[in-house]
Motif scaffolding. Structure first.
Motif, short mmCIF file in Angstrom:
data_model
loop_
_atom_site.label_atom_id
_atom_site.label_comp_id
_atom_site.label_asym_id
_atom_site.label_seq_id
_atom_site.Cartn_x
_atom_site.Cartn_y
_atom_site.Cartn_z
N HIS A 83 0.80 -1.12 0.04
CA HIS A 83 -0.04 0.03 0.03
C HIS A 83 0.79 1.37 0.05
O HIS A 83 0.78 2.25 -0.64
CB HIS A 83 -0.97 -0.29 1.14
N GLY A 84 1.99 1.44 0.77
CA GLY A 84 2.92 2.38 0.73
C GLY A 84 3.58 2.50 -0.54
O GLY A 84 3.76 3.74 -1.02
N VAL A 85 4.12 1.69 -1.25
CA VAL A 85 4.31 1.73 -2.68
C VAL A 85 3.53 2.38 -3.68
O VAL A 85 3.85 3.22 -4.37
CB VAL A 85 5.01 0.29 -3.11
N GLY A 97 3.50 7.86 1.62
CA GLY A 97 3.76 6.55 1.21
C GLY A 97 4.99 5.90 1.47
O GLY A 97 5.39 4.72 1.94
N LEU A 98 6.28 6.80 1.60
CA LEU A 98 7.36 6.34 1.77
C LEU A 98 7.70 6.19 3.35
O LEU A 98 8.43 5.27 3.66
CB LEU A 98 8.49 7.54 1.41
N TRP A 99 6.94 7.00 4.19
CA TRP A 99 6.96 6.68 5.66
C TRP A 99 6.27 5.24 5.92
O TRP A 99 6.80 4.40 6.82
CB TRP A 99 6.04 7.74 6.46
N GLU A 100 5.04 5.25 5.19
CA GLU A 100 4.54 3.79 5.38
C GLU A 100 5.38 2.54 4.74
O GLU A 100 5.39 1.48 5.51
CB GLU A 100 3.30 3.73 4.55
N VAL A 101 6.14 2.75 3.87
CA VAL A 101 7.08 1.65 3.28
C VAL A 101 8.42 1.59 4.27
O VAL A 101 8.49 0.46 4.75
CB VAL A 101 7.61 2.21 1.97
N GLY A 102 8.64 2.47 4.97
CA GLY A 102 9.85 2.36 5.65
C GLY A 102 9.39 1.78 7.25
O GLY A 102 10.22 0.75 7.72
N PHE A 103 8.08 2.15 7.72
CA PHE A 103 7.83 1.36 8.90
C PHE A 103 7.44 -0.03 8.47
O PHE A 103 7.68 -0.76 9.46
CB PHE A 103 6.58 2.07 9.26
#
Length: 124
Positions: A83-85, A97-103
């Motif tokens: 979803h983040g990507v 999105g990048l924060w979601e990918v990182g977490f």
């Protein structure tokens, strides 16, 4: 008596996993209620609960050091990664999105080591 190093490392990994789950919960709430809210409050709450239920389901098992729950946390985090990507592709949601990918990646990494530690200790 000194604490067992493996037990302390497992507790720190669990704490880090729970922090990443909390970060994903907070990021989802931020997006759902403030950045992209739906038309009504009830629909926002229902959609938020649908999105975070998989994260909430794995927490009790992780607190008991159940390796299946830790593995399911990896699977759930991969959904948040995807979803983040998808969010990072769009210009206006790239940062979120990048924060979601990182977490999600940090949760996957920490939960992977937690599963290995639980299995090495002979846990269930």
């Amino acid at each position: 008596m000194k604490p067992d190093r493996g037990r302390v490392a497992g507790m720190l990994l669990l704490l880090f996993c729970l922090a990443m789950i909390g970060s994903l919960l907070a990021l989802t709430g931020l997006r759902q209620f403030f950045i992209e809210p739906l038309a009504t409050t009830s629909s926002n709450v229902i959609w938020f609960l649908l999105q975070v239920t998989p994260l909430l389901v794995v927490i009790p098992g992780m607190l008991r050091f159940n390796y299946r729950s830790a593995f399911l946390a990896i699977v759930v985090a991969s959904l948040y990664f995807i979803h983040g990507v998808m969010l990072a592709v769009s210009e206006e949601m790239r940062t979120l999105g990048l924060w979601e990918v990182g977490f999600a990646l940090l949760l996957i990494l920490a939960a992977t080591y937690l599963v290995r530690g639980i299995r090495a200790a002979g846990g269930d």
